[in-house]
Design a protein around this motif. Structure first.
Motif, short mmCIF file in Angstrom:
data_model
loop_
_atom_site.label_atom_id
_atom_site.label_comp_id
_atom_site.label_asym_id
_atom_site.label_seq_id
_atom_site.Cartn_x
_atom_site.Cartn_y
_atom_site.Cartn_z
N GLU A 314 9.64 -8.97 -15.18
CA GLU A 314 9.77 -9.42 -16.56
C GLU A 314 10.19 -8.30 -17.49
O GLU A 314 10.74 -8.53 -18.56
CB GLU A 314 8.44 -10.01 -17.03
CG GLU A 314 8.06 -11.30 -16.31
CD GLU A 314 6.74 -11.84 -16.81
OE1 GLU A 314 6.15 -11.20 -17.70
OE2 GLU A 314 6.30 -12.90 -16.32
N ALA A 317 15.73 -5.34 -17.93
CA ALA A 317 16.90 -5.90 -18.59
C ALA A 317 17.85 -6.39 -17.50
O ALA A 317 17.65 -6.14 -16.32
CB ALA A 317 17.56 -4.83 -19.45
N ARG A 430 20.91 -14.23 -29.37
CA ARG A 430 19.56 -14.10 -28.81
C ARG A 430 19.61 -14.11 -27.28
O ARG A 430 18.88 -13.38 -26.61
CB ARG A 430 18.66 -15.24 -29.31
CG ARG A 430 18.26 -15.10 -30.78
CD ARG A 430 17.39 -16.25 -31.23
NE ARG A 430 16.97 -16.07 -32.62
CZ ARG A 430 15.85 -15.48 -33.00
NH1 ARG A 430 15.02 -15.00 -32.08
NH2 ARG A 430 15.54 -15.35 -34.28
N THR A 431 20.51 -14.94 -26.73
CA THR A 431 20.66 -14.97 -25.28
C THR A 431 21.22 -13.65 -24.76
O THR A 431 20.76 -13.13 -23.74
CB THR A 431 21.59 -16.13 -24.87
OG1 THR A 431 21.04 -17.36 -25.35
CG2 THR A 431 21.74 -16.20 -23.35
N GLY A 434 18.57 -11.09 -24.83
CA GLY A 434 17.61 -11.34 -23.76
C GLY A 434 18.05 -10.68 -22.47
O GLY A 434 17.20 -10.20 -21.69
N GLY A 435 19.35 -10.61 -22.23
CA GLY A 435 19.86 -9.93 -21.05
C GLY A 435 19.62 -8.44 -21.07
O GLY A 435 19.66 -7.78 -20.03
N GLY A 437 16.75 -7.16 -22.28
CA GLY A 437 15.31 -6.95 -22.31
C GLY A 437 14.64 -7.30 -23.62
O GLY A 437 13.44 -7.07 -23.77
N ARG A 439 13.45 -10.26 -25.52
CA ARG A 439 13.22 -11.69 -25.36
C ARG A 439 12.22 -12.19 -26.39
O ARG A 439 11.32 -11.46 -26.80
CB ARG A 439 12.71 -11.98 -23.95
CG ARG A 439 13.66 -11.55 -22.85
CD ARG A 439 13.14 -11.94 -21.47
NE ARG A 439 14.07 -11.52 -20.42
CZ ARG A 439 14.01 -10.35 -19.80
NH1 ARG A 439 13.06 -9.50 -20.10
NH2 ARG A 439 14.89 -10.04 -18.87
N GLY A 440 12.41 -13.45 -26.78
CA GLY A 440 11.45 -14.08 -27.68
C GLY A 440 11.33 -13.34 -29.00
O GLY A 440 12.32 -13.04 -29.68
#
Length: 654
Positions: A314, A317, A430-431, A434-435, A437, A439-440
């Motif tokens: 988790e 990246a 945002r996507t 997320g790639g 590292g 996220r959210g």
């Protein structure tokens, strides 16, 4: 002995780590690893006293000294390089002053002295002997020579020792700070990413020094080779928990996998028992005859501490590159190019062809001209002679550390990313983040609240988000965590374009590069493979190319030298080098012998001065002290001559 007991720390409502404990006895070398933002730097700052823990203690033995090298320097330093390094040995200078004062006290209170006092004389004599012993034990008589040796190992030339520190760049100031710490020989040496500002040769030298470090060592690093070569323990911080492993990086990886497999098996077994208990409760909940057993199982389930399997994946990246347009086969071609500043050449005689899809790593000592070569390749500098041609359809993206410094700390991660890349192409930013590292809720954090590694990831995201076919990366792994380094490596291996990579991370170079460009002594040498003796030169000769066989000349455009050519060229270069350095080698050997004799003389005079009986003869004491000072000055002079001769020999490839 330094002991870390039950440390816990939270920041901004987030628990960084809790109940962390480990020991740092003399001679132990511990690498602290973990993802970006888990609190590694915070833990170091708690240990050295800059921050306070929420809970727990750091127990330091009485009188123990701690030395700390942060990732970035904030202290303004005046004075010369050598003065700043010697400042690290202030405790030795204090001993020297004590020896001088006690020697005068012995002379004054000795029989026939101006303040004759037998008891005071004997006390002063005992104290003088102890002070001289401590001074000698701490290397007091060769302190400046040792300081110059350390500076030389970190890439400084002898002439740099007298330069003002304020004239130096940030990276070279970090080297001065590191040299000062090494000279101070603290009982615990704490280093936060010490290799970030070093070239591969200085890293190899530092590894050699730390392998023999007699005191405790605690360091944070993303450099797997460095960890493997230095550490005998690895403490990993993940999920707020610190786990200690015995051995270097390779042993750590194996033990961690075994441990995670064991935790997963234990968690699976526990889950089976939980499922059985829950089925029993569900089946017999309303049967009076089973009420006691049902309640027993319910209480057991409520009290049960669930085994959690760490999800290290988790934290990773997932760097990826959009498909770029196809460039011409020749990305850059140089013919007998020369480049420099104000009419003074830095690099000359460059013959080089960079072809589509090549992944080239630039190596060589700091200051040799790697950045100058990159600027020439990218068209920022015009050649003083020769030609440089960039191919058709070449799109460039560049990452350098100054881009991290230019991030706006008052913006959120998403705001900073949007300001750099825009919202075109219909991408969900945002996507994309997320790639990398984020996220959210991480995209809504302020840039100023990010760790150094998280800022590096954000700057890399800005570089990699658009499709390009030539990628230029200058120290991309600085401040990255190990999982992110792994993913960057995988992304670069899969990248379909051309890569020019400058890094001190030898593991990354071995994994990604298919050829080397060695920049040294005003020349650029093309190596068709990743040669280990070029990648990691011998640490006893920083700044030299003597760690391996002489390289073949750079290939001319359109032709690669065959094996026979390479052998002939190698033999010719080696023979010419031996002839050219014959006299230099003789000078080095002669000066080594003279330095040895001079140091023996200093030792002999010191032994005579340590004899309490001579202090009855004041004239003899004075003569011996003067002779000792003269012998020490002569030893220092010869040591400087030897270092200069060795440096000349190294520069000549001897």
């Amino acid at each position: 002995m330094i002991t870390v007991s039950g440390l816990s720390k939270s920041f901004g409502g987030r628990t960084l780590f809790h109940d962390v404990s480990y020991k740092l006895p003399a001679g132990r070398r511990v690498a602290l690893v973990g993802g970006n933002g888990v609190g590694k730097t915070t833990m170091l700052e708690i240990i050295v006293g800059i921050q306070r823990a929420d809970a727990g203690d750091v127990h330091v033995a009485k009188g123990a000294r701690i030395g700390y090298l942060p990732q970035e320097l904030t202290e303004q330093v005046d004075g010369s390089v050598i003065d700043e390094v010697l400042r690290g040995a202030a405790h030795v200078s204090d001993l020297e002053e004590l020896v001088v004062r006690l020697a005068q006290e012995v002379a004054d209170t000795a029989p026939g002295g101006p303040a004759e006092d037998e008891e005071a004389y004997l006390r002063a004599l005992d104290a003088l002997g102890e002070a001289q012993h401590q001074f000698e034990t701490h290397g007091g008589y060769g302190l400046e020579a040792e300081a110059r040796r350390v500076l030389y190992g970190l890439g400084f030339r002898d002439a740099d020792a007298d330069r003002p520190v304020q004239e130096l760049s940030g990276g070279w100031r970090m080297r001065v700070a590191l040299a000062r710490l090494l000279l101070s020989s603290p009982d615990l040496l704490v280093l936060d990413e010490p290799t970030n500002h070093l070239d591969v040769e200085s890293v190899a030298w530092l590894e050699q020094q730390l392998q023999a470090w007699p005191s405790a060592l605690l360091f944070v690093s993303h450099d797997r080779d460095f960890i493997d070569n230095v550490a005998d323990r690895v403490v990993e911080v993940v999920g707020g928990v610190a786990t200690e492993y015995i051995g270097g990086f390779a042993e750590f990886v194996v033990q961690r996998e075994d441990r995670l497999a064991g935790i997963a098996a234990a968690a699976a077994q526990q889950q089976r028992k939980i499922d059985q208990a829950e089925r029993f409760v569900e089946r017999f909940r309303y049967k009076a005859t089973k009420a006691r057993q049902v309640q027993s199982r319910i209480k057991t389930l409520e009290k049960l501490e669930r085994i959690e399997v760490p999800q290290a994946a988790e934290l990773k990246a997932t760097f990826a590159f959009p498909q770029p347009q196809r460039s011409s086969r020749t990305v850059v071609e140089m013919k007998d190019a020369q480049v420099g500043f104000d009419g003074v050449p830095v690099l000359s005689g460059i013959d080089l062809v960079v072809e589509r899809g090549q992944k080239l790593a630039l190596v060589g000592p700091n200051g040799a001209g790697k950045t100058t070569l990159l600027n020439l390749l990218l068209g920022r500098l015009q050649p003083m002679a020769g030609t440089v041609e960039i191919g058709a359809n070449v799109d460039v993206a560049e990452f350098a550390q100054h881009q991290v410094d230019q991030l706006r700390f008052d913006r959120t991660v998403l705001e900073e990313f949007r300001a750099a890349v825009g919202d075109e192409h219909g991408r969900n930013l945002r996507t994309v983040l997320g790639g990398f590292g984020f996220r959210g809720e991480a995209v809504d954090r302020k840039v100023g609240d990010l760790s150094g590694g998280e800022r590096t990831r954000l700057a890399l995201a800005r570089t990699m988000v658009n499709p390009v076919n030539l990628l230029v990366l200058d120290e991309p792994t600085n401040h990255l965590d190990l999982p992110s380094c792994d993913v960057l490596e995988d992304a670069l291996v899969a990248y379909p374009g051309t890569v020019l990579l400058v890094t001190h991370d030898r593991y990354l170079i071995r994994s990604v590069a298919d050829a080397l460009l060695e920049v040294r002594d005003g020349k650029v040498t093309y190596w068709t493979e990743v040669e280990e003796h070029v990648l990691a030169p011998k640490p006893d000769a920083p700044g030299s190319a003597s760690a391996g066989p002489a390289p073949a000349a750079a290939p001319t455009p359109g032709r690669r030298p065959n094996k026979a050519d390479e052998r002939r060229q190698s033999a010719a270069v080696r023979q010419a080098g031996e002839r050219a350095t014959k006299d230099l080698r003789k000078d080095v050997r002669r000066l080594e012998r003279e330095v040895g004799k001079a140091e023996e003389k200093v030792t002999a005079l010191h032994s005579q001065l340590s004899d309490p009986e001579i202090y009855d003869d004041h004239q003899k004491v004075r003569e011996l002290a003067e002779a000792h000072d003269a012998a020490k000055a002569e030893a220092d002079r010869l040591t400087e001559q030897w270092m200069a001769a060795q440096e000349a020999l190294d520069a000549a490839g001897g």
